[in-house]
Motif scaffolding. Structure first.
Motif, mmCIF file in Angstrom:
data_model
loop_
_atom_site.group_PDB
_atom_site.id
_atom_site.type_symbol
_atom_site.label_atom_id
_atom_site.label_comp_id
_atom_site.label_asym_id
_atom_site.label_seq_id
_atom_site.Cartn_x
_atom_site.Cartn_y
_atom_site.Cartn_z
ATOM 1 N N PHE A 103 -4.749 4.889 -5.013
ATOM 2 C CA PHE A 103 -4.309 6.651 -5.419
ATOM 3 C C PHE A 103 -4.717 7.271 -4.937
ATOM 4 O O PHE A 103 -4.785 8.943 -5.566
ATOM 5 C CB PHE A 103 -5.387 6.460 -6.794
ATOM 6 N N ASN A 104 -4.906 7.041 -3.434
ATOM 7 C CA ASN A 104 -4.816 8.167 -2.042
ATOM 8 C C ASN A 104 -3.307 8.483 -1.870
ATOM 9 O O ASN A 104 -2.816 9.439 -1.761
ATOM 10 C CB ASN A 104 -5.731 7.732 -1.541
ATOM 11 N N HIS A 105 -2.536 7.521 -1.928
ATOM 12 C CA HIS A 105 -1.254 8.405 -1.747
ATOM 13 C C HIS A 105 -0.067 6.753 -1.965
ATOM 14 O O HIS A 105 -0.496 6.081 -2.237
ATOM 15 C CB HIS A 105 -1.131 7.757 0.533
ATOM 16 N N VAL A 106 1.289 7.250 -1.506
ATOM 17 C CA VAL A 106 1.911 6.035 -2.041
ATOM 18 C C VAL A 106 3.517 6.499 -0.956
ATOM 19 O O VAL A 106 3.483 6.960 0.234
ATOM 20 C CB VAL A 106 2.641 6.964 -3.686
ATOM 21 N N GLY A 107 4.015 5.158 -1.720
ATOM 22 C CA GLY A 107 5.073 5.262 -0.754
ATOM 23 C C GLY A 107 6.355 7.487 -0.727
ATOM 24 O O GLY A 107 6.288 7.551 -1.554
ATOM 25 N N TYR A 149 0.844 -1.472 -0.416
ATOM 26 C CA TYR A 149 -0.020 -0.364 -0.431
ATOM 27 C C TYR A 149 0.651 1.332 0.209
ATOM 28 O O TYR A 149 0.050 2.406 0.076
ATOM 29 C CB TYR A 149 -0.737 0.421 1.317
ATOM 30 N N ASP A 150 1.946 0.786 -0.027
ATOM 31 C CA ASP A 150 2.930 2.025 -0.119
ATOM 32 C C ASP A 150 3.321 2.013 -1.798
ATOM 33 O O ASP A 150 4.708 1.635 -1.454
ATOM 34 C CB ASP A 150 4.198 2.120 0.836
ATOM 35 N N THR A 151 2.822 2.649 -2.153
ATOM 36 C CA THR A 151 3.163 2.198 -3.777
ATOM 37 C C THR A 151 4.478 2.914 -4.594
ATOM 38 O O THR A 151 4.469 4.132 -3.735
ATOM 39 C CB THR A 151 1.971 2.639 -4.972
ATOM 40 N N THR A 152 5.548 2.394 -4.863
ATOM 41 C CA THR A 152 6.030 3.399 -5.932
ATOM 42 C C THR A 152 6.234 3.269 -7.086
ATOM 43 O O THR A 152 7.577 4.606 -7.709
ATOM 44 C CB THR A 152 7.616 2.467 -5.558
ATOM 45 N N ASP A 153 5.854 2.458 -7.999
ATOM 46 C CA ASP A 153 5.490 2.643 -9.889
ATOM 47 C C ASP A 153 4.174 1.952 -9.827
ATOM 48 O O ASP A 153 4.007 0.778 -9.481
ATOM 49 C CB ASP A 153 7.048 1.656 -9.861
ATOM 50 N N TYR A 154 3.401 2.443 -10.461
ATOM 51 C CA TYR A 154 1.687 1.676 -10.726
ATOM 52 C C TYR A 154 1.976 0.932 -11.892
ATOM 53 O O TYR A 154 0.905 0.680 -12.404
ATOM 54 C CB TYR A 154 1.029 3.082 -10.967
ATOM 55 N N PHE A 155 3.221 1.193 -13.058
ATOM 56 C CA PHE A 155 3.425 1.243 -14.497
ATOM 57 C C PHE A 155 4.089 -0.632 -13.969
ATOM 58 O O PHE A 155 4.999 -0.949 -15.099
ATOM 59 C CB PHE A 155 4.084 1.884 -15.125
ATOM 60 N N GLN A 156 4.590 -0.663 -12.607
ATOM 61 C CA GLN A 156 5.375 -2.386 -12.484
ATOM 62 C C GLN A 156 4.479 -2.854 -11.654
ATOM 63 O O GLN A 156 4.798 -2.616 -10.521
ATOM 64 C CB GLN A 156 7.117 -1.194 -11.929
ATOM 65 N N THR A 181 0.617 13.101 5.139
ATOM 66 C CA THR A 181 1.044 12.014 5.577
ATOM 67 C C THR A 181 -0.297 11.525 5.738
ATOM 68 O O THR A 181 -1.500 11.641 6.074
ATOM 69 C CB THR A 181 1.865 11.572 6.632
ATOM 70 N N PHE A 182 -0.357 9.493 5.409
ATOM 71 C CA PHE A 182 -1.919 9.378 5.026
ATOM 72 C C PHE A 182 -2.555 9.029 6.804
ATOM 73 O O PHE A 182 -1.448 7.813 6.554
ATOM 74 C CB PHE A 182 -2.056 8.297 4.297
ATOM 75 N N GLU A 183 -3.292 9.552 7.512
ATOM 76 C CA GLU A 183 -3.657 8.882 9.151
ATOM 77 C C GLU A 183 -2.687 8.283 10.019
ATOM 78 O O GLU A 183 -2.494 7.530 10.381
ATOM 79 C CB GLU A 183 -4.266 7.591 8.710
ATOM 80 N N GLY A 184 -1.293 9.606 9.765
ATOM 81 C CA GLY A 184 -0.333 9.442 10.734
ATOM 82 C C GLY A 184 0.979 8.229 10.044
ATOM 83 O O GLY A 184 1.537 8.251 11.099
ATOM 84 N N HIS A 185 0.410 7.472 9.067
ATOM 85 C CA HIS A 185 1.457 6.562 9.188
ATOM 86 C C HIS A 185 3.231 7.774 8.398
ATOM 87 O O HIS A 185 2.669 7.710 6.682
ATOM 88 C CB HIS A 185 1.053 5.477 7.908
ATOM 89 N N GLU A 186 3.431 7.575 8.492
ATOM 90 C CA GLU A 186 5.000 8.334 8.203
ATOM 91 C C GLU A 186 5.507 7.411 6.736
ATOM 92 O O GLU A 186 5.643 8.461 5.648
ATOM 93 C CB GLU A 186 6.173 8.144 8.889
ATOM 94 N N GLY A 187 4.874 6.091 6.177
ATOM 95 C CA GLY A 187 6.178 6.012 5.186
ATOM 96 C C GLY A 187 4.469 5.859 3.743
ATOM 97 O O GLY A 187 5.052 5.683 3.222
ATOM 98 N N LEU A 188 3.624 6.414 4.094
ATOM 99 C CA LEU A 188 2.291 7.129 3.217
ATOM 100 C C LEU A 188 2.083 8.280 3.110
ATOM 101 O O LEU A 188 1.973 8.986 4.275
ATOM 102 C CB LEU A 188 1.221 6.345 3.499
ATOM 103 N N VAL A 189 2.463 9.118 1.587
ATOM 104 C CA VAL A 189 2.534 10.652 1.903
ATOM 105 C C VAL A 189 1.044 10.380 0.933
ATOM 106 O O VAL A 189 1.195 10.188 -0.474
ATOM 107 C CB VAL A 189 3.923 10.927 1.292
ATOM 108 N N VAL A 190 0.843 11.787 0.654
ATOM 109 C CA VAL A 190 -0.898 11.383 -0.298
ATOM 110 C C VAL A 190 -0.694 12.458 -1.113
ATOM 111 O O VAL A 190 0.565 13.539 -1.095
ATOM 112 C CB VAL A 190 -1.530 12.536 1.199
ATOM 113 N N LEU A 191 -1.130 11.850 -2.199
ATOM 114 C CA LEU A 191 -0.763 12.970 -4.166
ATOM 115 C C LEU A 191 -1.739 14.056 -3.344
ATOM 116 O O LEU A 191 -2.831 13.928 -2.808
ATOM 117 C CB LEU A 191 -1.082 11.782 -4.581
#
Length: 429
Positions: A108-112, A70-77, A136-146
């Protein structure tokens, strides 16, 4: 009905929801990046899906990510722990050859934090505070919002969705859709439908005015968390009045869209652990498969697996287990599997249930009889949580599932039992 009214094929869809990083034995922490089997290794399970009576697979995130998907870095791979694009294309082709649909999970709300836009841009695509800090998303430091106000983000999501639809998938589960402005989905989804008019888009919503968010976002459906909560909680707490209220709301949703229904998924404690009394586990499954909606079975629930979600690092691991290479190696939970087959078969014989509504015939804390009805048919369902037998005055109907004893006044369902009757053809009032 909104512009994105569900494609006709969805009326017959019943899903098997799989979390591939767990299912295929990959390291979900991202620490050692241990690969699992590739997504193509799900192919041997396709006949298992059909044997269960299902015709769709929902794959939780399979794109390149830092840890749990859920911490996507590439939507095409495809995530390197799960193989390659060719592996997914192979799986989709094998599924299509069996008439099995495939949904992908789009985050598609947040990414890594190591996410990079696929093309050079002026500035990043992230939402930032007035001081320039990423949100960040809901306090998760590893998830940043688009930044969903940025048209480049809309363009990126359109292209990502279309890319995988071009490769044969049938639609998208939109993770954390509740955190995304509905106007964003309304800008994106019509553009995708122009290229793939038969695609299905279902949004994850926890608590919301489901009808409104589906309409505003031009979605096809939303996750029915209210019903999930009411099913297990009313059974566990022996309070069918809670369920009856939720079904009143559910009837209202069915007037405008068909909700995505479930009693388990990759984010919640398993139903067999939510409900303490094992005698009442079937009652939850009965409800899922006789109520209006598009049902989904979370992998492992069809085998009666138990697991508790915990609020700690790795707290989801137990509810996202490894499956064996070969379905023949999975001997546990045969009785639960057969019950799933029976009730899924009942639903297959009555496809009108997808839009059926309910009304209570009997409602007490521990005994519940409902009528499930649409123009094409009617079922009666009795659920008994009590130590006393449940008398049910049901006439002109045949017992089609569960157990009940016919009496002079109708039927009797034993303590802690359940039963389903179908209206005798030609007997509608």
């Amino acid at each position: 009905m909104h512009e994105g009214s569900s494609p006709a094929w969805v009326d017959n869809a019943i899903w098997w929801h799989v979390y591939p990083l767990g299912f295929l034995g990959a390291d979900p922490t991202g620490v050692i990046r241990k690969p699992g089997r590739t997504v193509a290794a799900i192919e041997p399970w396709l006949d298992y899906v059909l044997d269960l009576g299902l015709n769709g697979i929902v794959l939780a995130p399979i794109f390149e990510s830092e840890t749990h998907g859920y911490d996507t870095t590439d939507y095409f791979q495809i995530d390197t722990r799960l193989g390659t694009e060719a592996d997914l294309v192979s799986l989709v082709a094998a599924a299509r050859g069996r008439g099995i649909r495939v949904l992908l999970d789009g985050v598609f709300n947040h990414v890594g934090r190591s996410f990079r836009s696929p093309a050079p841009t002026d500035g990043d695509l992230l939402e930032r505070t007035s001081t320039g800090e990423v949100v960040t998303f809901e306090g998760h430091e590893g998830l940043v919002v688009l930044n969903h106000d940025d048209e480049r983000v809309a363009d990126l999501v359109v292209e990502a969705m279309a890319y995988w639809l071009d490769r044969g998938i049938d639609g998208w589960r939109l993770d954390a859709a509740y955190a995304v402005p509905p106007a964003f989905w309304a800008r994106v989804l019509p553009r995708v439908r122009e290229r793939h008019p038969d695609a299905y888009f279902m949004g994850e919503y926890l608590q919301a005015d489901y009808t409104e968010v589906v309409r505003e976002g031009r979605l096809d459906s939303a996750t029915q968390y209210e019903l999930w909560q009411a099913i297990w909680h009313s059974i566990e707490d022996e309070n069918f009045f809670e369920l009856d209220w939720a079904l009143t709301r559910h009837n209202g949703f069915l007037e405008t869209f068909v909700p995505y229904t479930f009693i388990g998924n990759h984010d919640v404690t398993r139903i067999a652990s939510q409900i303490t009394d094992a005698r009442h586990h079937p009652h939850a499954l009965v409800l899922l498969l006789v109520l209006g909606g598009t049902p989904s079975i979370y992998y492992g629930d069809e085998r009666g697996l138990r697991a508790v979600k915990e609020t700690r690092w790795g707290g989801d691991d137990e509810i996202r287990p490894v499956y064996p290479d070969d379905p023949a190696d999975f001997a546990a939970g045969g009785e639960t599997f057969r019950l799933h087959q029976e009730l899924i078969g009942l639903r297959r014989r009555n496809p009108w249930l997808v839009r059926a509504t309910t009304s209570a015939v009997i409602c007490t804390n521990t005994q519940y009889v409902i009528e499930v009805v649409a123009d094409e048919g009617r079922l009666f369902v009795a659920l008994n949580l009590s130590d006393e037998a449940l008398p049910a005055r049901i006439a002109q109907a045949d017992l089609v599932a569960g157990h009940a004893t016919e009496t002079a006044g109708g039927w009797q369902v034993a303590s802690h039992g359940w039963a389903v009757w179908q209206e005798t053809p030609g007997e509608r009032d």
